[in-house]
Design an enzyme around this catalytic site. Structure first.
Site, PDB file in Angstrom:
ATOM      1  CG  ASN A 269      11.004 -34.053  -2.348  1.00  0.00           C
ATOM      2  OD1 ASN A 269      11.983 -34.694  -2.000  1.00  0.00           O
ATOM      3  ND2 ASN A 269      10.173 -33.517  -1.480  1.00  0.00           N
TER       4      ASN A 269
ATOM      5  CD  GLU B  50       9.552 -29.102  -0.640  1.00  0.00           C
ATOM      6  OE1 GLU B  50       9.922 -28.256   0.208  1.00  0.00           O
ATOM      7  OE2 GLU B  50       8.764 -30.038  -0.380  1.00  0.00           O
TER       8      GLU B  50
ATOM      9  CB  CYS C  85       7.061 -35.306  -7.371  1.00  0.00           C
ATOM     10  SG  CYS C  85       5.586 -34.622  -6.615  1.00  0.00           S
TER      11      CYS C  85
ATOM     12  CD  GLU D  25       6.896 -39.936  -6.926  1.00  0.00           C
ATOM     13  OE1 GLU D  25       7.362 -38.800  -6.727  1.00  0.00           O
ATOM     14  OE2 GLU D  25       6.089 -40.476  -6.151  1.00  0.00           O
TER      15      GLU D  25
ATOM     16  CB  CYS E 138       1.182 -36.522  -6.085  1.00  0.00           C
ATOM     17  SG  CYS E 138       1.982 -35.907  -7.580  1.00  0.00           S
TER      18      CYS E 138
ATOM     19  CB  CYS F 112       3.963 -38.531  -9.694  1.00  0.00           C
ATOM     20  SG  CYS F 112       5.051 -37.110  -9.474  1.00  0.00           S
TER      21      CYS F 112
HETATM   22  N1  THU Z   1       6.357 -35.651  -2.962  1.00  0.00           N
HETATM   23  C1  THU Z   1       7.105 -36.410  -3.821  1.00  0.00           C
HETATM   24  O1  THU Z   1       8.198 -35.998  -4.237  1.00  0.00           O
HETATM   25  N2  THU Z   1       6.608 -37.601  -4.209  1.00  0.00           N
HETATM   26  C2  THU Z   1       5.480 -38.176  -3.710  1.00  0.00           C
HETATM   27  O2  THU Z   1       5.171 -39.311  -4.066  1.00  0.00           O
HETATM   28  C3  THU Z   1       4.648 -37.437  -2.745  1.00  0.00           C
HETATM   29  C4  THU Z   1       5.060 -36.040  -2.472  1.00  0.00           C
HETATM   30  C5  THU Z   1       6.930 -34.366  -2.505  1.00  0.00           C
HETATM   31  C6  THU Z   1       6.314 -33.113  -3.059  1.00  0.00           C
HETATM   32  C7  THU Z   1       6.700 -32.100  -1.989  1.00  0.00           C
HETATM   33  O3  THU Z   1       8.015 -31.626  -2.246  1.00  0.00           O
HETATM   34  C8  THU Z   1       6.718 -32.909  -0.705  1.00  0.00           C
HETATM   35  O4  THU Z   1       6.808 -34.268  -1.102  1.00  0.00           O
HETATM   36  C9  THU Z   1       5.501 -32.711   0.157  1.00  0.00           C
HETATM   37  O5  THU Z   1       4.330 -32.914  -0.543  1.00  0.00           O
END
Ligand code: THU
Length: 130
Positions: A41, A43, A52, A54, A85, A88
Site C-alpha cells: 500500500n 498512502e 492498496c 493488491e 477491500c 480490490c
Molecule cells: N489496505 C490494503 O492495502 N489492502 C487491504 O487488503 C486492506 C487495506 C490498506 C489501505 C490503507 O493504506 C491501509 O491498508 C488501511 O486501510
C-alpha cells in the site's frame, strides 16, 4: 501457497508507505505465467489518493504483460484477517474467476485461503459486457 509467495509478500509489506494509517500491507499476485508480482500500500497526504497493496501488485503484473491471475496472497498486521477491500476484490475479479484462491496471511504465516467467489459472489466481470 508456496513459501516464496509468502516471503515476497512479507518483504513488500515491510516496504509499504503507510504513515497515516500505520497499517502496512503486502500483496503478491501469481500470474498464469507462473511469475510473482509484489505490491504494497502507498498512502498519500491527500488520503483518497492512496492505493492498496493488491492494486499495486496487479499493476506490476499488467505492466509485465500478464493479464490472468492464478493466485493472490495478502499479508497485514494484527489479529483480524486482512482481506482485500471491496474495490480490490473487483480489481482482482477483472483478471481472475470465482475459483481463484486468495491466501490471507498474518505475521505467523497463512491464516486462511478463500476463493474470489466467496469474497465477491455473483460478481460482474468482463464477460458481462456485450
Ligand atoms: N489496505 C490494503 O492495502 N489492502 C487491504 O487488503 C486492506 C487495506 C490498506 C489501505 C490503507 O493504506 C491501509 O491498508 C488501511 O486501510
Amino acid at each position: 501457497m508456496d513459501e516464496t509467495m509468502l516471503d515476497l509478500a512479507r518483504t513488500a509489506m515491510a516496504k509499504a508507505y503507510a504513515p497515516y494509517s500505520n497499517f502496512q500491507v503486502g500483496a503478491v499476485v501469481k500470474g498464469a505465467n507462473g511469475k510473482l508480482y509484489a505490491g504494497c500500500n502507498v498512502e498519500n497526504s491527500a488520503y483518497p489518493q492512496g492505493c492498496c497493496a493488491e492494486t499495486s501488485a496487479i499493476a506490476a503484473m499488467v505492466a509485465d504483460g500478464e493479464t490472468r491471475i492464478a493466485e493472490v496472497a495478502v499479508i497485514g498486521p494484527g489479529a483480524a484477517l486482512v482481506t482485500p477491500c471491496g474495490g480490490c476484490r473487483q480489481r482482482i475479479r477483472e483478471f481472475a474467476d470465482d475459483t481463484t484462491p486468495i491466501h490471507i496471511c498474518g505475521a505467523e504465516g497463512l491464516r486462511r485461503t478463500v476463493t474470489l467467489g466467496e469474497l465477491l459472489p455473483l460478481s460482474f466481470g468482463p464477460e458481462n459486457l456485450p
